[in-house]
Write an enzyme that holds these catalytic residues in place. Sequence first.
Site, PDB file in Angstrom:
ATOM      1  CG  ASN A  55       3.034   3.463   0.222  1.00  0.00           C
ATOM      2  OD1 ASN A  55       4.600   2.828   1.084  1.00  0.00           O
ATOM      3  ND2 ASN A  55       3.072   3.870  -0.706  1.00  0.00           N
ATOM      4  CE  LYS A 107       1.857   6.946   1.207  1.00  0.00           C
ATOM      5  NZ  LYS A 107       1.129   8.358   1.028  1.00  0.00           N
ATOM      6  CG  HIS A 156       3.782   6.467  -4.367  1.00  0.00           C
ATOM      7  ND1 HIS A 156       3.795   7.999  -3.650  1.00  0.00           N
ATOM      8  CD2 HIS A 156       2.509   6.366  -3.666  1.00  0.00           C
ATOM      9  CE1 HIS A 156       2.508   7.929  -2.468  1.00  0.00           C
ATOM     10  NE2 HIS A 156       1.970   6.509  -2.313  1.00  0.00           N
ATOM     11  CD  GLU A 207       3.312  10.525  -0.503  1.00  0.00           C
ATOM     12  OE1 GLU A 207       3.944   9.197  -0.069  1.00  0.00           O
ATOM     13  OE2 GLU A 207       1.793  10.296   0.129  1.00  0.00           O
ATOM     14  CD  GLU A 249      -1.620   5.164  -4.615  1.00  0.00           C
ATOM     15  OE1 GLU A 249      -2.126   4.787  -3.965  1.00  0.00           O
ATOM     16  OE2 GLU A 249       0.008   5.516  -4.642  1.00  0.00           O
ATOM     17  N   GLY A 304      -3.389  10.909   1.731  1.00  0.00           N
ATOM     18  CA  GLY A 304      -3.239  11.524   2.792  1.00  0.00           C
ATOM     19  C   GLY A 304      -4.782  13.105   3.268  1.00  0.00           C
ATOM     20  CB  SER A 323      -8.391   9.354   1.865  1.00  0.00           C
ATOM     21  OG  SER A 323      -7.791   9.709   1.673  1.00  0.00           O
TER      22      SER A 323
HETATM   23  P1  13P Z   1      -3.395   7.628   1.740  1.00  0.00           P
HETATM   24  O1  13P Z   1      -4.423   5.846   2.558  1.00  0.00           O
HETATM   25  O2  13P Z   1      -2.649   7.335   2.821  1.00  0.00           O
HETATM   26  O3  13P Z   1      -3.854   7.885   1.507  1.00  0.00           O
HETATM   27  O4  13P Z   1      -2.622   7.122   0.976  1.00  0.00           O
HETATM   28  C1  13P Z   1      -2.283   6.364  -0.477  1.00  0.00           C
HETATM   29  C2  13P Z   1      -1.537   5.706  -1.056  1.00  0.00           C
HETATM   30  O5  13P Z   1      -0.563   6.959  -1.145  1.00  0.00           O
HETATM   31  C3  13P Z   1      -1.095   4.584  -1.224  1.00  0.00           C
HETATM   32  O6  13P Z   1       0.207   4.554  -2.079  1.00  0.00           O
END
Ligand code: 13P
Length: 225
Positions: free
Chosen positions: A6, A8, A84, A86, A150, A156, A186
Amino acid sequence: MLVAGNWKMFKGPTETARFLDELEVPAGVEVVLCPPFTSLAEATGRGIAVFAQNVHWAAEGAFTGEISVGMLLELGVEGALVGHSERRHHFGETDETVRLRCEHALESGLRVIACVGETEAEREAGRTAEVLTRQVAAIPQHEHLVIAYEPVWAIGTGKTATPEMAEEAHALIKGLHDTQVLYGGSVKPENAAELLGQPAVDGALVGGASLDPASLAAICHAAVS
Ligand code: 13P
């Protein structure tokens, strides 16, 4: 084993093309890339499955800033991420809009990776199972849908769920929903083998570490080692 990257809000078309020129994927892993909307056309047609990062539930209409299934299919996009964290936390996504997006995408021929996960406060309050149960209940059962677990506190942050925590959450989700479950939060080349070695972990949804082709390839190698 499925490893999804992903991206983002990273990588326009030029960087996307460069990434794909450099990426080497080992046999035995399906890689899915989720670039931003403006990089989807650049990413498709190169032998790797491409998913959007979101999709709307209407065929078309007055929905500024949204994207339809038809628009994605026209570009050769195979699927979409839905729900997601976010999107849930910054843009008002709810269990109900997650359900609408999933149902429409699946009915219209897209594959879906639907995301669930508890916040740090919810975990500390002992509410992880309750939150996951509620979120999973909104997600339809379908052969073309997989769930990504997640934990929000691991996204992150460099904090990763322990393999035991991931296994426990995945087993709970699989008890509620007959599907593959990916772990996200992560994931890096250094921790991928241990996380992906858990019996109920069927793959990974990778954010930051998917932005570099060598790092994504290393996670894919760990997935099949
Ligand atoms: P990270 O791998 O940067 O922690 O992000 C995970 C994520 O949100 C994947 O959709």
